[in-house]
Design a protein around this motif. Structure first.
Motif, mmCIF file in Angstrom:
data_model
loop_
_atom_site.group_PDB
_atom_site.id
_atom_site.type_symbol
_atom_site.label_atom_id
_atom_site.label_comp_id
_atom_site.label_asym_id
_atom_site.label_seq_id
_atom_site.Cartn_x
_atom_site.Cartn_y
_atom_site.Cartn_z
ATOM 1 N N THR A 112 0.831 -1.192 0.000
ATOM 2 C CA THR A 112 0.000 0.000 0.000
ATOM 3 C C THR A 112 0.872 1.252 0.000
ATOM 4 O O THR A 112 1.820 1.368 0.761
ATOM 5 N N LYS A 113 0.529 2.188 -0.880
ATOM 6 C CA LYS A 113 1.271 3.446 -0.942
ATOM 7 C C LYS A 113 0.622 4.481 -0.030
ATOM 8 O O LYS A 113 -0.597 4.613 0.007
ATOM 9 N N TYR A 114 1.459 5.225 0.690
ATOM 10 C CA TYR A 114 0.953 6.342 1.477
ATOM 11 C C TYR A 114 0.628 7.494 0.525
ATOM 12 O O TYR A 114 1.340 7.750 -0.442
ATOM 13 N N LYS A 115 -0.439 8.214 0.847
ATOM 14 C CA LYS A 115 -0.905 9.295 -0.012
ATOM 15 C C LYS A 115 -0.514 10.651 0.568
ATOM 16 O O LYS A 115 -0.786 10.947 1.735
ATOM 17 N N GLU A 167 7.482 10.171 -5.606
ATOM 18 C CA GLU A 167 6.891 9.008 -6.284
ATOM 19 C C GLU A 167 7.924 7.912 -6.498
ATOM 20 O O GLU A 167 7.583 6.721 -6.438
ATOM 21 N N GLN A 168 9.190 8.293 -6.718
ATOM 22 C CA GLN A 168 10.249 7.288 -6.838
ATOM 23 C C GLN A 168 10.465 6.552 -5.522
ATOM 24 O O GLN A 168 10.977 5.426 -5.508
ATOM 25 N N ASN A 169 10.062 7.186 -4.421
ATOM 26 C CA ASN A 169 10.173 6.545 -3.108
ATOM 27 C C ASN A 169 8.851 5.911 -2.666
ATOM 28 O O ASN A 169 8.593 5.733 -1.484
ATOM 29 N N ASN A 170 8.025 5.601 -3.643
ATOM 30 C CA ASN A 170 6.821 4.800 -3.451
ATOM 31 C C ASN A 170 5.674 5.532 -2.736
ATOM 32 O O ASN A 170 4.842 4.903 -2.085
ATOM 33 N N TYR A 171 5.637 6.859 -2.869
ATOM 34 C CA TYR A 171 4.503 7.610 -2.353
ATOM 35 C C TYR A 171 3.559 7.973 -3.491
ATOM 36 O O TYR A 171 4.007 8.221 -4.621
ATOM 37 N N GLU A 172 2.279 8.017 -3.192
ATOM 38 C CA GLU A 172 1.288 8.490 -4.154
ATOM 39 C C GLU A 172 1.039 9.967 -3.872
ATOM 40 O O GLU A 172 0.594 10.331 -2.786
ATOM 41 N N GLU A 207 8.825 10.097 6.683
ATOM 42 C CA GLU A 207 8.905 8.751 7.267
ATOM 43 C C GLU A 207 8.673 8.788 8.776
ATOM 44 O O GLU A 207 7.925 7.960 9.326
#
Length: 228
Positions: A2-5, A24-29, A116
């Motif tokens: 699950t991506k954090y928004k 976004e490259q660090n997996n955030y939406e 984080e």
């Protein structure tokens, strides 16, 4: 996974593109808005995990936006990004309920670390919703920032509640100032340190009549929450 928004506001197109791309490259939406008015509209319709706001924006600035967001959601972390370097601006942001304030130009690594830290703290709070503590005659509910006993009910600020919870989890242990600041809020700079002193002063006043409970000031080192 699950991506954090993240709700992100910035009216500088180049900076917005670079920051959003890194997030976004660090997996955030990331949902990006160019002004506070649009951001508030989006926030009222969608669920987000954290807000990252520029201050100087058209229509609705970051301070106004944060004030409106806090009326809707008192818990979501808010980080300000701003070219405004005056102490008064930073303190104003923190008083409005922001969790941190980064001055431009900022490093993306520092922003990622802040995000984080605050997401971990939020998740920890969610996982301990029913956790209660005994503090002298008081019952402490950290989720709802509440201290109450048979005669009174005291509503703490979010940061006072976080600090008291941290003390209770580390009672009778010497805690360095920088350790407290970095563990709770990710920074140990001058302004955060001054704020910590204010929070501790208020907690001392609240707990002044509780037998066996005290917050010791260890000069040049930090503090110890004594609970006998």
């Amino acid at each position: 996974m699950t991506k954090y928004k993240i709700l992100y506001t910035e009216d500088d197109e180049t900076l917005a593109f670079l920051t959003q791309d890194n997030l976004e490259q660090n997996n955030y939406e990331v949902t990006h808005c160019t002004n506070g008015e649009k951001a508030l509209e989006v926030f009222s319709k969608e669920q987000f995990d954290i807000c990252v706001f520029d201050i100087m924006m058209p229509k609705v600035d970051g301070f106004e936006l944060a004030t409106a967001i806090r009326k809707i959601n008192t818990d979501i972390p808010i980080i300000f990004l701003s070219a405004k370097t005056l102490k008064e601006d930073r303190l104003k942001g923190l008083r409005l309920g922001a969790d941190d304030y980064l001055v431009k130009p900022f490093s993306i690594e520092e922003l990622l670390l802040k995000i984080e830290i605050f997401l971990k703290r939020t998740n920890k709070n969610k996982n301990s919703e029913k956790e209660l503590f005994k503090v002298g005659t008081y019952c402490f509910d950290p989720k709802n920032y509440l201290l109450n006993n048979d005669t009174e009910k005291i509503i703490l600020t979010q940061r006072e509640s976080e600090l008291l919870k941290y003390f209770l989890e580390n009672k009778n242990i010497v805690l360095k100032r920088e350790e407290i600041l970095k563990s709770l809020w990710g920074d140990d700079d001058y302004f955060m340190g001054r704020s910590l002193d204010v929070f501790i002063s208020r907690l001392r006043k609240i707990l002044a009549n509780e037998n066996g409970i005290s917050i010791e000031n260890l000069h040049g080192i930090g503090f110890r929450f004594v609970a006998k």
